[in-house]
Enzyme design. Sequence first.
Site, PDB file in Angstrom:
ATOM      1  N   LEU B  17      39.244  47.080  46.462  1.00  0.00           N
ATOM      2  CA  LEU B  17      40.458  47.301  47.249  1.00  0.00           C
ATOM      3  C   LEU B  17      41.442  46.162  46.996  1.00  0.00           C
ATOM      4  CD1 LEU B  17      41.598  49.404  49.184  1.00  0.00           C
ATOM      5  CD2 LEU B  17      40.680  48.065  51.071  1.00  0.00           C
ATOM      6  N   HIS B  18      42.025  46.203  45.799  1.00  0.00           N
ATOM      7  CA  HIS B  18      42.971  45.154  45.419  1.00  0.00           C
ATOM      8  C   HIS B  18      44.311  45.750  45.039  1.00  0.00           C
ATOM      9  CE1 HIS B  18      39.640  42.484  45.557  1.00  0.00           C
ATOM     10  NE2 HIS B  18      38.986  43.138  44.647  1.00  0.00           N
ATOM     11  N   ALA B  19      45.309  44.907  44.959  1.00  0.00           N
ATOM     12  CA  ALA B  19      46.642  45.242  44.443  1.00  0.00           C
ATOM     13  C   ALA B  19      47.079  46.681  44.718  1.00  0.00           C
ATOM     14  CB  ALA B  19      46.726  44.886  42.978  1.00  0.00           C
TER      15      ALA B  19
END
Lengths: 132, 89
Positions: B17-19
């Site tokens: 769950l990034h960028a």
Amino acid sequence: MIGIVLVTHGTLADALKNAAEMIIGSQEHFLAIGMEPADDLTVLRDEIEAAASTFEKNDGVLILVDLMGGSPAKASSHLAFAGTQVICGVNLPMLLEVLVQREGVTIQELTAIAMQAAKEGVINLTRQLTGK
Amino acid sequence: MEHAMERTVILGNKAGLHARPAAIFVQTAQGFQSQITLSKNDKIANGKSILSVLTLGAEQGDQIILKADGADAESALDKLALLLETEAG
């Protein structure tokens, strides 16, 4: 949606816009203004005011400047005196949070979000990963 | 009727769950009235703050407890749980 105007030295504004849009996709009501060494302060000020007044017609505007005391800040001070929210010290965490949260909030709320996000975004990764 | 609901999901996206996935999640969460939180172990993140979600550091395979509190809690959970489990997860 509150409009965002980024004003910085050199190409920092464009670079921040580019990085932000790489992460969260292209954004409306979002303008980057960069200042070159030879630029006239009056011209810069007019450019910022033109951008701000376009956004004022919608839900208002928040101006994000790179550095307190520099020419971008000076060129924005006229607007600040008139009550427009101008924040110096923009970083990518601040910019991302502002872009993502600018619907359905007041300018005051967005300003507070911006100030908080800028600080919360500064994290020691080494310490977080290793405890040292 | 307002109520708090929760759902446990396993994060599906390979990159965690990034960028961009985080941004899609947050922008979707913004569309709901409910307060949204995500928890991983004992860390809690505000689902409507991109920085909060990014610093949660959720990776593929992590168990996430998604909570929604408000009138649209159920539809929020339906939409957001799906995001976490598949595309933006």
